[in-house]
Design a protein around this motif. Structure first.
Motif, PDB file in Angstrom:
ATOM      1  N   ILE A  39       2.938  -4.476  -2.540  1.00  0.00           N
ATOM      2  CA  ILE A  39       3.790  -5.034  -1.543  1.00  0.00           C
ATOM      3  C   ILE A  39       5.090  -5.181  -1.512  1.00  0.00           C
ATOM      4  O   ILE A  39       6.127  -4.883  -0.978  1.00  0.00           O
ATOM      5  N   LYS A  90      -3.227  -0.984   4.439  1.00  0.00           N
ATOM      6  CA  LYS A  90      -4.717  -1.510   4.399  1.00  0.00           C
ATOM      7  C   LYS A  90      -4.865  -2.559   3.825  1.00  0.00           C
ATOM      8  O   LYS A  90      -5.510  -3.534   4.410  1.00  0.00           O
ATOM      9  N   PHE A  91      -4.703  -2.851   2.521  1.00  0.00           N
ATOM     10  CA  PHE A  91      -5.086  -3.995   1.813  1.00  0.00           C
ATOM     11  C   PHE A  91      -4.153  -5.168   2.249  1.00  0.00           C
ATOM     12  O   PHE A  91      -4.559  -6.399   2.093  1.00  0.00           O
ATOM     13  N   ALA A  92      -3.090  -4.867   2.957  1.00  0.00           N
ATOM     14  CA  ALA A  92      -2.064  -5.821   3.229  1.00  0.00           C
ATOM     15  C   ALA A  92      -1.318  -5.488   4.498  1.00  0.00           C
ATOM     16  O   ALA A  92      -1.057  -3.984   4.769  1.00  0.00           O
ATOM     17  N   LYS A  93      -1.114  -6.388   5.433  1.00  0.00           N
ATOM     18  CA  LYS A  93      -0.201  -6.056   6.730  1.00  0.00           C
ATOM     19  C   LYS A  93       1.175  -6.768   6.698  1.00  0.00           C
ATOM     20  O   LYS A  93       1.219  -8.006   6.948  1.00  0.00           O
ATOM     21  N   GLN A 148      -1.708  -4.973  -5.973  1.00  0.00           N
ATOM     22  CA  GLN A 148      -1.575  -5.377  -4.864  1.00  0.00           C
ATOM     23  C   GLN A 148      -0.147  -6.045  -4.599  1.00  0.00           C
ATOM     24  O   GLN A 148       0.615  -5.550  -3.690  1.00  0.00           O
ATOM     25  N   ARG A 155      -0.243  -9.121  14.539  1.00  0.00           N
ATOM     26  CA  ARG A 155      -1.134  -7.820  13.536  1.00  0.00           C
ATOM     27  C   ARG A 155      -2.620  -7.986  14.274  1.00  0.00           C
ATOM     28  O   ARG A 155      -3.240  -6.850  14.010  1.00  0.00           O
ATOM     29  N   GLY A 179      -5.475 -14.448  -6.273  1.00  0.00           N
ATOM     30  CA  GLY A 179      -6.296 -13.952  -5.548  1.00  0.00           C
ATOM     31  C   GLY A 179      -5.967 -12.591  -5.179  1.00  0.00           C
ATOM     32  O   GLY A 179      -6.815 -11.731  -4.678  1.00  0.00           O
ATOM     33  N   LYS A 180      -4.635 -12.156  -5.546  1.00  0.00           N
ATOM     34  CA  LYS A 180      -4.065 -10.947  -5.348  1.00  0.00           C
ATOM     35  C   LYS A 180      -4.266  -9.912  -6.553  1.00  0.00           C
ATOM     36  O   LYS A 180      -3.947 -10.612  -7.774  1.00  0.00           O
ATOM     37  N   PRO A 189       5.660  -4.434  14.593  1.00  0.00           N
ATOM     38  CA  PRO A 189       5.871  -5.565  13.749  1.00  0.00           C
ATOM     39  C   PRO A 189       5.495  -5.851  12.219  1.00  0.00           C
ATOM     40  O   PRO A 189       5.852  -6.897  11.748  1.00  0.00           O
ATOM     41  N   TYR A 190       4.587  -4.963  11.868  1.00  0.00           N
ATOM     42  CA  TYR A 190       4.391  -5.106  10.440  1.00  0.00           C
ATOM     43  C   TYR A 190       3.730  -3.664   9.789  1.00  0.00           C
ATOM     44  O   TYR A 190       4.019  -2.851  10.547  1.00  0.00           O
ATOM     45  N   LEU A 210     -10.514  -4.163   8.769  1.00  0.00           N
ATOM     46  CA  LEU A 210      -9.318  -4.311   9.266  1.00  0.00           C
ATOM     47  C   LEU A 210      -8.916  -5.607   8.460  1.00  0.00           C
ATOM     48  O   LEU A 210      -9.048  -6.666   8.643  1.00  0.00           O
ATOM     49  N   TYR A 211      -7.869  -5.502   7.614  1.00  0.00           N
ATOM     50  CA  TYR A 211      -7.406  -6.437   6.618  1.00  0.00           C
ATOM     51  C   TYR A 211      -6.261  -7.108   6.721  1.00  0.00           C
ATOM     52  O   TYR A 211      -5.201  -6.140   7.191  1.00  0.00           O
ATOM     53  N   ASP A 212      -6.154  -8.165   6.435  1.00  0.00           N
ATOM     54  CA  ASP A 212      -5.013  -9.080   6.519  1.00  0.00           C
ATOM     55  C   ASP A 212      -4.192  -9.206   7.943  1.00  0.00           C
ATOM     56  O   ASP A 212      -3.020  -8.884   7.983  1.00  0.00           O
ATOM     57  N   VAL A 213      -4.934  -9.844   8.640  1.00  0.00           N
ATOM     58  CA  VAL A 213      -4.598  -9.907  10.010  1.00  0.00           C
ATOM     59  C   VAL A 213      -4.696 -11.383  10.596  1.00  0.00           C
ATOM     60  O   VAL A 213      -4.975 -11.877  11.624  1.00  0.00           O
ATOM     61  N   ASN A 263      -4.831  -4.700  17.072  1.00  0.00           N
ATOM     62  CA  ASN A 263      -5.856  -4.055  16.883  1.00  0.00           C
ATOM     63  C   ASN A 263      -7.172  -4.239  17.755  1.00  0.00           C
ATOM     64  O   ASN A 263      -8.185  -4.206  17.384  1.00  0.00           O
ATOM     65  N   THR A 275      -5.162 -10.828   2.140  1.00  0.00           N
ATOM     66  CA  THR A 275      -5.464  -9.634   0.935  1.00  0.00           C
ATOM     67  C   THR A 275      -6.127 -10.282   0.170  1.00  0.00           C
ATOM     68  O   THR A 275      -7.284  -9.441  -0.490  1.00  0.00           O
ATOM     69  N   ILE A 279     -10.371  -9.748   0.344  1.00  0.00           N
ATOM     70  CA  ILE A 279     -10.827  -8.481   0.316  1.00  0.00           C
ATOM     71  C   ILE A 279     -12.024  -8.233  -0.457  1.00  0.00           C
ATOM     72  O   ILE A 279     -13.168  -7.673  -0.123  1.00  0.00           O
TER      73      ILE A 279
END
Lengths: 252, 252, 252, 252, 252, 252, 252, 252
Positions: free
Chosen positions: D67, D36-39, D63, B161, D58-59, D31-32, B151-154, B165, B128, B131
């Motif tokens: 979460i 969008k900004f975090a999985k 955010q 995760r 950094g978050k 599994p998650y 496609l964020y945070d994978v 995708n 995250t 971003i």
């Protein structure tokens, strides 16, 4: 294992040339072939469209030979980088005609058949000493199916050598630029063209160059846009990236 | 100065709307506009196909405003990166509607008109915290005329995760992968796809990460092929390279 | 000097086989044996449960031989790491059957008797070139009394090679993961398992890898948890740590 | 999502409390959880046996709050590290009693319920200034279900402070040792015990310490065996590794 | 040129053994002797109380021999460090008995006569591999007029080897402590004594030790006081500093 | 190609000795001569007033010979730096009398004719081991047309050797100062003179000197003004800069 | 706890002023005083002859106050370094007259009584900006019982400022030399004197100085002998080492 | 103290305006003025031909004011670099009209009178952000008596901006080239001209630029000759070196 080979296996099965069990055995060993000390990634060509590449330093001659042999047994293809003449001689001796050597590029191919070339890659060097890495890039591009042209020794200390060759930039799909010392050439080239530039720092230089570090940091800090950088002396990586870009452009 | 504008100048001359002297004056200031403290490169769009980009930090507000004003006066386009909200507010106030701000990406555009998007760029982040840099890349791609998907945070600590995708990779023309910490994601992505991968190390992390150094070195040392690396946190550079590759693919 | 040996000394005294003075003399040289150029730490086995380990580079052959001889004279045990074949040949020649060599691991043991193995250590490498360090780790684990299994060449450029072997992770007590280049494998492995992961950066790679630095920084900056890192190419250290964890688990 | 929760979902289904569709919906988001900004990796507890950990710097606050909220909505657990008092205050305000703060350790937990402690972890520091990182390690261990004891300010400049506490080493399952400056303490501790030692370099020091670099390099180069090193100031990482070792020891 | 020699020159003049012109010629070449490629600093003994020291690497054999010869011609003294056995053999051959070699210390002396020893220097090493540098320090101390005692292989991984020898610290005027790897020994020694400690990092180690860097940074960052550090592997520098401290203590 | 040669070509044309076509052919190959692996910059002398310089390491012997041969064929001049005796022997053998070698400076000249010397350059070294680099600088200066004087081994450990030679500073136009180790000499020299000082760090030293890094950083951080620094061991660069300054002073 | 205090405790016991139990309690807390967050090393004065020194940064104000209070309660002494005026103000407020502040040196003493000064330490700086660190060294020397004299701003860019003060070198027992930038001063001083030189690199400078790194590497690589180096900006360490040398000289 | 002032003192003495004692007192304080915290080098102008320069950061305002006041009292000259507006305001307030400020260059002069300009220096920057350092260089040149012309924002990403200005190179005596990021501009400029080039790396850039490190290493590793490099952001140093070269050219 290249997609055509899978097709062939299936065709042979359809024709009754092989049994289902035999076909299965061939396909079963996908996605990789376990030799304990190496797991050869036959699947890579399917995923990446390019033959498996094996970085030779740090492997024993016995391991290199073993991998090459297995690749040939399966009718597959592989590219070995940074191969010494001595190792190549042993490979040639044991494996014969399907092994080819590109001495300046230090590349040995095993079972690689020529592809019909697509697109054009221009390989540019700042100096004469950058040529071995440039050849590694150029041979890689050719093996992966691109036309390649070289433009060598056109560094920034004599800009007229570069500007006299500008037209070649317009004809390329991708431009690979190699430079040691201060590594300024990619910035200048990228400032003059709208083609993707792949920058390769080389370890040519001494002292504050720190074995290519100065060129690497310079290329990463470039004031020009449209540049992707690879590792120091990584001719193979530059060639592979150029080929990937070209293939994605021309592949239907 | 974009090629269409030159055509228009010539057309206006042909129609007698402007005199030869006036046309000359407009063209004379090509290839750049000398403001003493800056030489705006109106020629860049001709050479590179992209508007001039101005890196804002280190420039005074007065300089940023001056450049932006001159760009607008000439009916031209420019992209300012790393713009603070405060500077944007001043630009907006003085220059009005032609200035637009993308706050997460910290980009301000001046006179930039939307291009019809070509090709698809996939922007992938490991976490995250990556971003903001990812948005800089994504906005840059869009401004330069590409469709973009995020496609964020994978990151690699939870591979499922990412693998969930994979299909998105096949639909992209270029994949931009951002990661801080150990920067492992581009290696994994490039191992799974045959698309060009642009790797962006971010300064996310602490201690032995050394402000993005660990991620940078890791990406340059990647065991996967098909990767070009840009500077730490250089979202703009990644976006511009992606756009150059896309444009070279779809441009006739 | 291992605890059983002390018990024996005391038993022999109790039985009248040796005099108090003799027993004292044996025990007196505890905790270490002073050879001027080396103070052999016979006490280490008592404190640490593992034989003394001697790092050979930087020691003269005469010193290595001297230490080995003294160890044998006392009926003790020692592990010499990074031993060249030439040095081993000299040791074998002078000291005979109690000296054993593990050539791929570059380890020589002196007087080490097999322990009944406890627990399971899985040793995983990213590439073939990491195997010599992996073998140093594996042989160390075995010498210190663990069962060991190897899973080699499963790096992140071809993730399917790794995921095909996930079940092996569940069966291990500790997992040692070795990788050069970008050193991404420990992050991926630690993301997939709840076993302690010992990460070993290797010096495999070139350029921006800086002799293992890239892999080291990457492993330290890992986004996964449950990882402890050892020095570059430190197979012995990884093996010793794994053995300590296993012993603490199974020892009553 | 912890395994018991899955059991409960299935039980509720078996009892007819929820429909198959509802059960599916709950399980499907495994599994998650894609924000969008975090999985959010609810699957992590299944794989790793520990709640998801979120590194906060950094978050954006938005955010972090998002979460945390999602985690609570799902009846799940998460550990946020490096949380400022200001951010915690906002979390407390919005999310209420299920959010707890450990100010010295800078950790916020969301929905974490106490586990019955297993095993003993000893946390040792060289100086007083290392305590914040030590507390991060200690709180992490406790949250992950270990008993923890602290032994602070026993650095090598006054060895008697350490040797007076040797007995505590024998009682521990794992020892975490933190030191800044020259980082010598883990070597000394590992030389005195047969327990696994997790070494944490801290950024305490100045000048040639280079923000923890001296301690980090020292710990990696240690002449003692049985040491695994984590990143500079990485108290969470040390605590998580210690917990993994303890859990693997006591878990049936 | 040592002060006694100047006195002698003057005395000979006073006795009429030499003319004023001759005395002048001898004194005129003070303060240094110009050999073009070297300016031998005969004055150094006057200023510093120690013979000139010549670092041999980087000098041609011809230059080393030339300097040595000139020193002998003038009845002077010099210490050559890092001399290979081959170079020494040539010196011995050409210059004869006044040249002496200390092979383990790699020191050659030319014309150096034994001084009556003053004070005591204790030279302590962490390991056996540190001994060559320790010997360079010890021989330097002896040549400059100190009594020296060695205490080798007492590193922090086995603290009992050190603590068993504490009494020796009280008897020393200065303690030189050498260590490679993490370089922790000087901190521990300085914590136990009130004598000046001279810390010498050695290049013993590998990987993250970075050729002595880890030990150097550790020693500079030491949490103990009373430590002065010299360059990596600089045994001569440590010995010379110890001798300067001793001479300043005992000289009237 | 030096300007006089162009004049001669034109004169020969004027006299009818050559045809216009022949003259054109000679001039056409300006500005560079394309040998594929090298583009010899005959134009450089016109632009820079100095012959082309070729850095030999990294070039094959075949390439060095090829460049030298072409230079001679055109009646041109070139300076090859870092030439090994073996390579020189081959050059001599194939190309004969027009090739000259300066062994201590490792320079080979091809076709270089003596220029009438202008101005004075003083080359100062801190030690004897700096002389090879100093000779590279001195020979370069001489080849490029300056008078040179050497003042060697006057490092800061014996300041009287320096101060005894101060008058030489006043007589120089430019002073080149070489030093390894801590690289302090340029600061001291620049503090004593009002002449431009060119500082050359050498790689003389060991350990914390890091192959000239300490000297380089020191020279760049100098507290004296009037100093320009060149790369580590870059005698050629220092000589060329000195010659450029001298030529700009005396050239009408 | 200083030796005299122990004597007093014993004397009071002998006189019957305290019971054996009370004496025991006082002595029992030797060798250190456990405050959980700190273990105050009252024993240090016995071992090292100097009061405990506490590095303040990284400690909370509450911790600094707590340590200071405990020191005073025991009638003991401590030196706090790098204390901000704000922290001192709080200490003064709570603890009163026994707390003294040396603002330029940023040192606070607690309970420290003046010692009769022994020996002479000369503190020399290259520039004015080095003075704060020099004052830390000077105050430390004075607190530990040495006479101190300062000679400031005599850097190598103006050597006459140094040579005009040479006589002061002869009168000193130890010379502390501080320099930032290129750090050349200790080499020059050590070349001129036969006294032990303690070199202190300071972080004065910018750019390639890298916060004192250039000075540090330069001092370690010095071509002069008789120099011991301490950490960047470590005035306390230099002062303590000087005091240790002086005490060992004059103590009977 | 400038030579003319000494002449004046002597003339005044000759005319009987001052006594011998008074003349002596004035001359006696040569070569420097001892203010304890600073030794002002009035002698510098005699030796170097330029006023003393004082680097302000790290000095207290009180020290800066004190030095400035003393300079004025003696009718002398000094240049203070990196002066903040706040400090200048205080100087102006206390010392009045003889203090002048160049805000963009951050330079304050004290008592400096205009010199008749000699020679021409061209100051070239790669970007707009380099201008503050360029101004420091330009103002320094002017203060030391050179004519200066600026050519800003002509970096290598748009080479036409540079080539359009080539004629200016021929008119200069010395060219100062400033660049951040990859620092390529000096190589290109030096390749195009036969004038001495002074290269100034600036800290403009981010990430792998490492605060000017990339530019610095690049400039030191330049493939062009005729370049001397100064410290990162060292505009003053570049200006002073340029002035020294110019003065040595035009001074009779």
């Amino acid at each position: 294992m290249n997609p055509k080979k899978i097709e062939k296996v299936l065709a042979r099965l359809a024709r009754g040339d092989i049994t289902i069990a035999e076909a299965l055995e061939i396909l079963r060993t996908l996605p990789y072939d376990d030799m304990k000390f190496a797991k050869i990634d036959h699947h890579r060509e399917l995923r990446k469209g390019i033959p498996e590449a094996i970085y030779s330093p740090g492997k024993t001659e016995r391991q290199v030979l073993g991998i090459a042999k297995r690749v040939l047994e399966r009718g597959d293809e592989a590219v070995f980088t940074r191969v010494t003449p001595a190792t190549f001689a042993k490979m040639k001796n044991e494996l014969g005609a399907k092994v080819r050597y590109y001495p300046e590029a230090r590349i040995t191919t095993v079972g690689v058949s020529r592809r019909k070339p697509l697109g054009k890659v221009l390989v540019v060097t700042a100096g004469t000493s950058d040529i071995p890495v440039a050849e590694e890039a150029a041979v890689t591009c050719e093996l992966l199916g691109c036309k390649v042209k070289g433009l060598y020794d056109v560094g920034v200390a004599g800009m007229h050598r570069l500007t006299a060759n500008l037209r070649q930039f317009d004809e390329a799909d991708v431009i690979i630029v190699l430079a040691g010392m201060e590594g300024a050439l990619p910035s200048v080239v990228a400032g003059l063209t709208n083609k993707p530039v792949i920058a390769v720092p080389t370890s040519v230089g001494y002292g504050a160059n720190f074995e290519g570090m100065a060129a690497l940091l310079g290329m990463l800090s470039s004031c020009s846009s449209g540049i992707g950088v690879v590792n120091i002396d990584n001719g193979f990586g530059a060639g592979a990236l150029a080929a990937v870009i070209v293939k994605n452009k021309y592949a239907v």
